[in-house]
Design a protein around this motif. Structure first.
Motif, PDB file in Angstrom:
ATOM      1  N   PRO A  54       1.026  -1.281  -0.021  1.00 31.65           N
ATOM      2  CA  PRO A  54       0.031  -0.062  -0.142  1.00 31.65           C
ATOM      3  C   PRO A  54       0.812   1.339   0.149  1.00 31.65           C
ATOM      4  CG  PRO A  54      -0.855  -1.541   1.743  1.00 31.65           C
ATOM      5  CD  PRO A  54       0.508  -2.111   1.067  1.00 31.65           C
ATOM      6  N   ASP A  56       3.182   2.120  -2.256  1.00 33.42           N
ATOM      7  CA  ASP A  56       3.485   2.189  -3.501  1.00 33.42           C
ATOM      8  C   ASP A  56       2.332   2.933  -4.163  1.00 33.42           C
ATOM      9  OD1 ASP A  56       5.715   0.642  -3.038  1.00 33.42           O
ATOM     10  OD2 ASP A  56       4.832  -1.047  -4.026  1.00 33.42           O
ATOM     11  N   CYS A  57       1.062   3.120  -3.520  1.00 34.94           N
ATOM     12  CA  CYS A  57      -0.319   3.884  -3.826  1.00 34.94           C
ATOM     13  C   CYS A  57      -0.219   5.361  -3.735  1.00 34.94           C
ATOM     14  CB  CYS A  57      -1.254   3.263  -3.532  1.00 34.94           C
ATOM     15  SG  CYS A  57      -1.378   1.382  -4.297  1.00 34.94           S
ATOM     16  N   LEU A  60      -3.947   6.788  -2.083  1.00 30.15           N
ATOM     17  CA  LEU A  60      -4.879   5.836  -1.784  1.00 30.15           C
ATOM     18  C   LEU A  60      -5.157   4.933  -0.699  1.00 30.15           C
ATOM     19  CD1 LEU A  60      -4.988   4.420  -5.537  1.00 30.15           C
ATOM     20  CD2 LEU A  60      -6.322   6.091  -4.492  1.00 30.15           C
ATOM     21  N   CYS A  65      -5.924   0.742  -3.463  1.00 32.55           N
ATOM     22  CA  CYS A  65      -4.958   0.370  -3.932  1.00 32.55           C
ATOM     23  C   CYS A  65      -4.890  -1.020  -4.418  1.00 32.55           C
ATOM     24  CB  CYS A  65      -3.605   0.506  -2.909  1.00 32.55           C
ATOM     25  SG  CYS A  65      -2.094  -0.063  -3.264  1.00 32.55           S
ATOM     26  N   GLU A  69      -4.490  -2.380  -8.382  1.00 27.81           N
ATOM     27  CA  GLU A  69      -3.412  -3.494  -8.782  1.00 27.81           C
ATOM     28  C   GLU A  69      -4.290  -4.618  -9.440  1.00 27.81           C
ATOM     29  OE1 GLU A  69      -1.433  -4.610  -5.173  1.00 27.81           O
ATOM     30  OE2 GLU A  69      -0.232  -2.813  -4.926  1.00 27.81           O
TER      31      GLU A  69
END
Length: 104
Positions: A54, A56-57, A60, A65, A69
């Motif tokens: 999460p 990486d989002c 969001l 997230c 994905e």
């Protein structure tokens, strides 16, 4: 009364192939199977790479997230399958043209 059959077929034992003939190599079959294996590996790695964290989002939340994905993975897998089908059709047409060209 029996009628003599002068033109009756005479059955012979099957003859072995001459020593100078070579066994046919099935190059296209192995190329085709190699392409299928590559696409299968690509599909499996594409499905397996659809996970992240999460963090990486950005902004969001976790649910959004994960949904994003999953959608991205589905689109990528769909594109791989479409490309796989297109390559198989091209290989099939190429094989058909090759066989027609070699036909006596």
């Amino acid at each position: 009364m029996t009628i003599p059959q002068a033109n009756a077929p005479q059955w012979q034992q099957p003859q072995p192939p001459p020593k100078g003939t070579r066994k046919k190599h099935r190059v296209f079959l192995w190329v085709f199977l190699g392409v299928q294996l590559l696409f299968l590996i690509w599909l499996i790695t594409g499905i397996a790479s659809g996970s992240g964290t999460p963090a990486d989002c950005g902004t969001l939340d976790k649910q959004s997230c994960n949904d994003a994905e999953n959608v991205g993975t589905a689109v990528g897998v769909g594109l791989i399958i479409v490309l796989w089908a297109v390559v198989d059709v091209i290989l099939g047409i190429t094989y058909a043209v090759y066989r027609l060209a070699r036909r006596p």
